[in-house]
Design a protein around this motif. Structure first.
Motif, PDB file in Angstrom:
ATOM      1  N   ASP A  17      40.638  38.326  -0.348  1.00 45.57           N
ATOM      2  CA  ASP A  17      41.359  38.183  -1.612  1.00 45.57           C
ATOM      3  C   ASP A  17      40.851  36.952  -2.359  1.00 45.57           C
ATOM      4  O   ASP A  17      41.152  35.814  -1.994  1.00 45.57           O
ATOM      5  N   LEU A  18      40.076  37.179  -3.417  1.00 49.07           N
ATOM      6  CA  LEU A  18      39.531  36.075  -4.202  1.00 49.07           C
ATOM      7  C   LEU A  18      40.602  35.383  -5.032  1.00 49.07           C
ATOM      8  O   LEU A  18      40.373  34.293  -5.568  1.00 49.07           O
ATOM      9  N   ASP A  19      41.758  36.002  -5.137  1.00 47.70           N
ATOM     10  CA  ASP A  19      42.850  35.411  -5.910  1.00 47.70           C
ATOM     11  C   ASP A  19      43.573  34.322  -5.131  1.00 47.70           C
ATOM     12  O   ASP A  19      44.091  33.376  -5.726  1.00 47.70           O
ATOM     13  N   TYR A  66      33.946  29.499 -13.834  1.00 51.79           N
ATOM     14  CA  TYR A  66      33.781  30.593 -14.791  1.00 51.79           C
ATOM     15  C   TYR A  66      34.588  30.304 -16.050  1.00 51.79           C
ATOM     16  O   TYR A  66      35.571  29.559 -16.026  1.00 51.79           O
ATOM     17  N   VAL A  67      34.148  30.898 -17.147  1.00 50.66           N
ATOM     18  CA  VAL A  67      34.836  30.777 -18.432  1.00 50.66           C
ATOM     19  C   VAL A  67      35.224  32.185 -18.876  1.00 50.66           C
ATOM     20  O   VAL A  67      34.346  33.018 -19.124  1.00 50.66           O
ATOM     21  N   PRO A  68      36.518  32.491 -18.958  1.00 55.15           N
ATOM     22  CA  PRO A  68      36.948  33.833 -19.366  1.00 55.15           C
ATOM     23  C   PRO A  68      36.456  34.207 -20.756  1.00 55.15           C
ATOM     24  O   PRO A  68      36.317  33.347 -21.642  1.00 55.15           O
ATOM     25  N   SER A  72      40.284  31.679 -22.809  1.00 57.97           N
ATOM     26  CA  SER A  72      41.299  30.903 -22.101  1.00 57.97           C
ATOM     27  C   SER A  72      40.644  29.847 -21.217  1.00 57.97           C
ATOM     28  O   SER A  72      39.414  29.732 -21.161  1.00 57.97           O
ATOM     29  N   ALA A  73      41.467  29.077 -20.535  1.00 62.80           N
ATOM     30  CA  ALA A  73      40.968  27.933 -19.776  1.00 62.80           C
ATOM     31  C   ALA A  73      40.000  28.360 -18.678  1.00 62.80           C
ATOM     32  O   ALA A  73      40.193  29.391 -18.029  1.00 62.80           O
ATOM     33  N   PRO A  74      38.935  27.573 -18.472  1.00 64.68           N
ATOM     34  CA  PRO A  74      37.991  27.855 -17.385  1.00 64.68           C
ATOM     35  C   PRO A  74      38.691  27.775 -16.036  1.00 64.68           C
ATOM     36  O   PRO A  74      39.766  27.178 -15.892  1.00 64.68           O
ATOM     37  N   GLY A  75      38.070  28.366 -15.042  1.00 61.26           N
ATOM     38  CA  GLY A  75      38.646  28.351 -13.711  1.00 61.26           C
ATOM     39  C   GLY A  75      37.576  28.280 -12.647  1.00 61.26           C
ATOM     40  O   GLY A  75      36.388  28.185 -12.935  1.00 61.26           O
ATOM     41  N   VAL A  76      38.007  28.311 -11.397  1.00 59.63           N
ATOM     42  CA  VAL A  76      37.103  28.276 -10.244  1.00 59.63           C
ATOM     43  C   VAL A  76      37.490  29.407  -9.302  1.00 59.63           C
ATOM     44  O   VAL A  76      38.676  29.635  -9.049  1.00 59.63           O
ATOM     45  N   THR A 214      45.098  37.695 -13.339  1.00 61.18           N
ATOM     46  CA  THR A 214      45.397  36.845 -14.482  1.00 61.18           C
ATOM     47  C   THR A 214      46.682  36.067 -14.212  1.00 61.18           C
ATOM     48  O   THR A 214      47.465  36.409 -13.324  1.00 61.18           O
ATOM     49  N   ARG A 215      46.913  35.043 -15.019  1.00 59.79           N
ATOM     50  CA  ARG A 215      48.105  34.222 -14.833  1.00 59.79           C
ATOM     51  C   ARG A 215      49.366  35.052 -15.066  1.00 59.79           C
ATOM     52  O   ARG A 215      50.387  34.858 -14.408  1.00 59.79           O
ATOM     53  N   GLU A 216      49.294  35.998 -16.001  1.00 60.09           N
ATOM     54  CA  GLU A 216      50.451  36.846 -16.291  1.00 60.09           C
ATOM     55  C   GLU A 216      50.804  37.711 -15.092  1.00 60.09           C
ATOM     56  O   GLU A 216      51.972  37.986 -14.821  1.00 60.09           O
TER      57      GLU A 216
END
Length: 246
Positions: A17-19, A66-68, A72-76, A214-216
């Motif tokens: 699970d990459l999440d 990564y940049v969506p 939206s805000a970048p993440g790792v 996603t955050r949602e």
């Protein structure tokens, strides 16, 4: 050369699970410890306390920023990688001595270290870079799904899992039979849209990855919380406005 079985009784593998993977590397250290003290020859290290330490690992975690596309805000994302125990494993068919093999009973890909000559052809054939030549033993090493652990009746049933799965503090790793549609791992893949790594290689990897959400999708408490008022009144409002000017 080694032939692949026409079919396997099971397709044992991992669902990652990459999440929820936090990149802590607990799976890496647990894998190193178990395989160094258990199956096969130890996983050696060269100059572990020197200026340029190197060693053999069967599981590694890569981290990517990564940049969506929606701005939206970048993440790792933390990306664990080990042998994927492919159904059409090119590492098996290219082996000149038959040391690389895929087991008919459970689909696990292994290396018979007594027959391995360390030629490295299997590493060249693997599109995932999942094999490493142990510099001390002179033979190829790869994930075994802890085959000496999952079938060990002397262990408690809850411990009959790969070391990486058993030790993951985030519960990001899952183990089971992916050929059984009713298994927990198969249901998880179906529910979360699990995917193959590099499907264009046509190796049909057994291991699957679950995509980040996603955050949602993950903010399950938000609908249960009262909305935050735009402006606070009374003493607390005055205090907030006063402190904001400091």
């Amino acid at each position: 050369m080694t032939s692949l079985p026409q079919s396997t009784g099971k397709s044992l593998g991992l669902v990652i699970d990459l999440d929820t993977c936090v990149g802590c590397h607990a799976c890496v250290t647990a894998c190193k410890e178990w395989n160094t003290n258990g199956y096969g020859a130890p996983l050696s290290d060269q100059e572990p306390y020197g200026a340029d330490p190197v060693g053999t690992f069967l599981n590694r975690v890569h981290s990517y920023e990564y940049v969506p596309e929606d701005g939206s805000a970048p993440g790792v994302v933390h990306f664990p990688k080990s042998c994927l125990h492919c159904a059409d494993a090119p590492c098996v068919t290219v082996c000149p001595t038959g040391a690389s093999l895929k087991r008919e009973e459970d689909g696990i890909v292994l290396v018979n270290e007594d027959d391995c000559i360390g030629c490295g052809l299997c590493a060249w054939a693997c599109p995932y870079g999942a094999r490493e030549l142990d510099a001390s033993a002179g033979v190829m090493k790869k994930c075994t799904l802890c085959v000496d652990r999952i079938y060990n009746v002397n262990l408690p049933e809850e411990d009959r899992q790969p070391a990486c799965v058993r030790t993951c503090p985030a519960g990001a790793r899952h183990f089971g039979d992916l050929s059984d549609p009713d298994s927990d791992v198969s249901k998880l893949v179906q529910k979360r849209g699990g995917f193959d790594l590099m499907p264009e290689q046509e190796t049909r990897p057994v291991n699957k990855y679950l995509p980040p959400r996603t955050r949602e999708e993950t903010d399950i408490l938000a609908p249960l919380l009262d909305p935050v008022p735009e402006a606070q009144g009374g003493f607390l409002g005055w205090l907030d406005r006063t402190l904001s000017k400091i």
